[in-house]
Design a protein around this motif. Structure first.
Motif, PDB file in Angstrom:
ATOM      1  N   LYS A 187      -0.492 -10.341 -11.928  1.00 40.12           N
ATOM      2  CA  LYS A 187       0.775  -9.676 -12.218  1.00 40.12           C
ATOM      3  C   LYS A 187       1.707  -9.998 -11.056  1.00 40.12           C
ATOM      4  O   LYS A 187       1.248 -10.076  -9.910  1.00 40.12           O
ATOM      5  N   ILE A 188       3.002 -10.107 -11.310  1.00 37.32           N
ATOM      6  CA  ILE A 188       3.932 -10.435 -10.221  1.00 37.32           C
ATOM      7  C   ILE A 188       3.869  -9.385  -9.120  1.00 37.32           C
ATOM      8  O   ILE A 188       4.048  -9.699  -7.944  1.00 37.32           O
ATOM      9  N   ALA A 189       3.573  -8.147  -9.453  1.00 38.51           N
ATOM     10  CA  ALA A 189       3.475  -7.083  -8.450  1.00 38.51           C
ATOM     11  C   ALA A 189       2.358  -7.333  -7.438  1.00 38.51           C
ATOM     12  O   ALA A 189       2.379  -6.797  -6.329  1.00 38.51           O
ATOM     13  N   GLU A 190       1.372  -8.165  -7.805  1.00 38.94           N
ATOM     14  CA  GLU A 190       0.249  -8.476  -6.911  1.00 38.94           C
ATOM     15  C   GLU A 190       0.528  -9.653  -5.988  1.00 38.94           C
ATOM     16  O   GLU A 190      -0.225  -9.902  -5.051  1.00 38.94           O
ATOM     17  N   ALA A 191       1.598 -10.396  -6.244  1.00 39.35           N
ATOM     18  CA  ALA A 191       1.848 -11.659  -5.534  1.00 39.35           C
ATOM     19  C   ALA A 191       1.953 -11.482  -4.025  1.00 39.35           C
ATOM     20  O   ALA A 191       1.378 -12.262  -3.267  1.00 39.35           O
ATOM     21  N   ALA A 192       2.687 -10.471  -3.580  1.00 40.90           N
ATOM     22  CA  ALA A 192       2.870 -10.284  -2.137  1.00 40.90           C
ATOM     23  C   ALA A 192       1.537 -10.062  -1.425  1.00 40.90           C
ATOM     24  O   ALA A 192       1.303 -10.616  -0.350  1.00 40.90           O
ATOM     25  N   SER A 193       0.646  -9.286  -2.038  1.00 41.50           N
ATOM     26  CA  SER A 193      -0.635  -9.002  -1.387  1.00 41.50           C
ATOM     27  C   SER A 193      -1.621 -10.166  -1.504  1.00 41.50           C
ATOM     28  O   SER A 193      -2.565 -10.245  -0.723  1.00 41.50           O
ATOM     29  N   LYS A 194      -1.411 -11.054  -2.456  1.00 40.29           N
ATOM     30  CA  LYS A 194      -2.344 -12.173  -2.654  1.00 40.29           C
ATOM     31  C   LYS A 194      -1.855 -13.490  -2.057  1.00 40.29           C
ATOM     32  O   LYS A 194      -2.576 -14.469  -2.043  1.00 40.29           O
ATOM     33  N   GLN A 195      -0.614 -13.530  -1.541  1.00 43.96           N
ATOM     34  CA  GLN A 195      -0.073 -14.792  -1.057  1.00 43.96           C
ATOM     35  C   GLN A 195      -0.840 -15.366   0.135  1.00 43.96           C
ATOM     36  O   GLN A 195      -0.846 -16.579   0.336  1.00 43.96           O
ATOM     37  N   GLY A 196      -1.521 -14.517   0.889  1.00 43.46           N
ATOM     38  CA  GLY A 196      -2.278 -14.998   2.038  1.00 43.46           C
ATOM     39  C   GLY A 196      -3.462 -15.874   1.665  1.00 43.46           C
ATOM     40  O   GLY A 196      -3.918 -16.682   2.465  1.00 43.46           O
ATOM     41  N   GLU A 197      -3.947 -15.738   0.436  1.00 39.20           N
ATOM     42  CA  GLU A 197      -5.093 -16.535  -0.016  1.00 39.20           C
ATOM     43  C   GLU A 197      -4.669 -17.657  -0.959  1.00 39.20           C
ATOM     44  O   GLU A 197      -5.506 -18.267  -1.609  1.00 39.20           O
ATOM     45  N   ALA A 198      -3.350 -17.916  -1.032  1.00 36.22           N
ATOM     46  CA  ALA A 198      -2.853 -18.924  -1.970  1.00 36.22           C
ATOM     47  C   ALA A 198      -1.948 -19.926  -1.271  1.00 36.22           C
ATOM     48  O   ALA A 198      -1.435 -19.675  -0.183  1.00 36.22           O
ATOM     49  N   ASP A 199      -1.760 -21.067  -1.937  1.00 35.65           N
ATOM     50  CA  ASP A 199      -0.899 -22.124  -1.415  1.00 35.65           C
ATOM     51  C   ASP A 199       0.464 -22.152  -2.102  1.00 35.65           C
ATOM     52  O   ASP A 199       1.442 -22.623  -1.528  1.00 35.65           O
ATOM     53  N   MET A 200       0.516 -21.662  -3.347  1.00 33.50           N
ATOM     54  CA  MET A 200       1.741 -21.749  -4.125  1.00 33.50           C
ATOM     55  C   MET A 200       1.724 -20.653  -5.184  1.00 33.50           C
ATOM     56  O   MET A 200       0.660 -20.233  -5.632  1.00 33.50           O
ATOM     57  N   LEU A 201       2.938 -20.224  -5.596  1.00 37.53           N
ATOM     58  CA  LEU A 201       3.101 -19.234  -6.652  1.00 37.53           C
ATOM     59  C   LEU A 201       3.959 -19.841  -7.755  1.00 37.53           C
ATOM     60  O   LEU A 201       5.014 -20.413  -7.472  1.00 37.53           O
ATOM     61  N   VAL A 202       3.495 -19.738  -8.992  1.00 37.24           N
ATOM     62  CA  VAL A 202       4.276 -20.152 -10.157  1.00 37.24           C
ATOM     63  C   VAL A 202       4.449 -18.910 -11.011  1.00 37.24           C
ATOM     64  O   VAL A 202       3.469 -18.272 -11.397  1.00 37.24           O
TER      65      VAL A 202
ATOM     66  N   THR B 217       6.620 -16.661 -14.226  1.00 38.00           N
ATOM     67  CA  THR B 217       7.469 -16.685 -15.423  1.00 38.00           C
ATOM     68  C   THR B 217       8.479 -15.543 -15.400  1.00 38.00           C
ATOM     69  O   THR B 217       9.224 -15.358 -16.351  1.00 38.00           O
ATOM     70  N   THR B 218       8.485 -14.789 -14.330  1.00 38.05           N
ATOM     71  CA  THR B 218       9.394 -13.650 -14.232  1.00 38.05           C
ATOM     72  C   THR B 218      10.222 -13.760 -12.961  1.00 38.05           C
ATOM     73  O   THR B 218       9.953 -14.598 -12.101  1.00 38.05           O
ATOM     74  N   ILE B 219      11.218 -12.906 -12.833  1.00 38.87           N
ATOM     75  CA  ILE B 219      12.063 -12.888 -11.646  1.00 38.87           C
ATOM     76  C   ILE B 219      11.199 -12.537 -10.436  1.00 38.87           C
ATOM     77  O   ILE B 219      10.360 -11.642 -10.494  1.00 38.87           O
ATOM     78  N   LEU B 220      11.423 -13.238  -9.353  1.00 40.25           N
ATOM     79  CA  LEU B 220      10.659 -12.999  -8.135  1.00 40.25           C
ATOM     80  C   LEU B 220      11.277 -11.809  -7.401  1.00 40.25           C
ATOM     81  O   LEU B 220      12.438 -11.866  -7.000  1.00 40.25           O
ATOM     82  N   PRO B 221      10.515 -10.716  -7.236  1.00 42.12           N
ATOM     83  CA  PRO B 221      11.077  -9.500  -6.658  1.00 42.12           C
ATOM     84  C   PRO B 221      11.307  -9.552  -5.149  1.00 42.12           C
ATOM     85  O   PRO B 221      11.970  -8.695  -4.590  1.00 42.12           O
ATOM     86  N   THR B 222      10.774 -10.546  -4.498  1.00 40.61           N
ATOM     87  CA  THR B 222      10.884 -10.655  -3.042  1.00 40.61           C
ATOM     88  C   THR B 222      10.746 -12.116  -2.650  1.00 40.61           C
ATOM     89  O   THR B 222      10.554 -12.979  -3.500  1.00 40.61           O
ATOM     90  N   GLU B 223      10.809 -12.408  -1.351  1.00 39.60           N
ATOM     91  CA  GLU B 223      10.541 -13.756  -0.868  1.00 39.60           C
ATOM     92  C   GLU B 223       9.087 -13.801  -0.419  1.00 39.60           C
ATOM     93  O   GLU B 223       8.519 -12.785  -0.014  1.00 39.60           O
ATOM     94  N   TYR B 224       8.518 -14.991  -0.483  1.00 37.37           N
ATOM     95  CA  TYR B 224       7.103 -15.154  -0.158  1.00 37.37           C
ATOM     96  C   TYR B 224       6.947 -16.160   0.973  1.00 37.37           C
ATOM     97  O   TYR B 224       7.851 -16.946   1.244  1.00 37.37           O
ATOM     98  N   ASN B 225       5.784 -16.147   1.598  1.00 37.51           N
ATOM     99  CA  ASN B 225       5.481 -17.086   2.680  1.00 37.51           C
ATOM    100  C   ASN B 225       4.969 -18.422   2.145  1.00 37.51           C
ATOM    101  O   ASN B 225       4.667 -19.311   2.926  1.00 37.51           O
TER     102      ASN B 225
END
Length: 98
Positions: free
Chosen positions: A41-56, A58-66
């Protein structure tokens, strides 16, 4: 070449992200890019970005990511898919080269 972890997000983490997952599997396979796709879920992206290389998403991005975050509405609308696919592949290749 390292295997990339790619977050695939939509509002609920079910419907549109499943469509995009299928398109990404084919896109990465066709381009010989080794990835692990993680549906969220997009709501999980901020907490999971540390274990990922890229985010794709289909919805509006609620924040900026690393990590690089790509809006993939084109996969759902059919508009600009060539440009979108090129952006995803180029981003993945740059990340693999790091």
């Amino acid at each position: 070449m390292k295997k990339l972890n790619v977050l695939v997000a939509c509002g609920a983490g079910i419907a549109t992200s499943t469509v995009v997952m299928n398109k990404l599997e084919k896109l990465f396979d066709d381009n010989g890019i080794d990835v692990n796709l993680i549906q969220i879920k997009i709501a999980e992206a901020a907490s999971k970005q540390g274990e990922a290389d890229m985010l794709v998403s289909t919805t509006i991005l609620p924040t900026e990511y690393n990590i690089p975050a790509i809006k993939a509405m084109g996969f759902l609308t059919g508009i600009g898919t060539d440009k979108l696919e090129n952006e995803i592949v180029e981003t993945a290749r740059k990340l693999q080269a790091e």
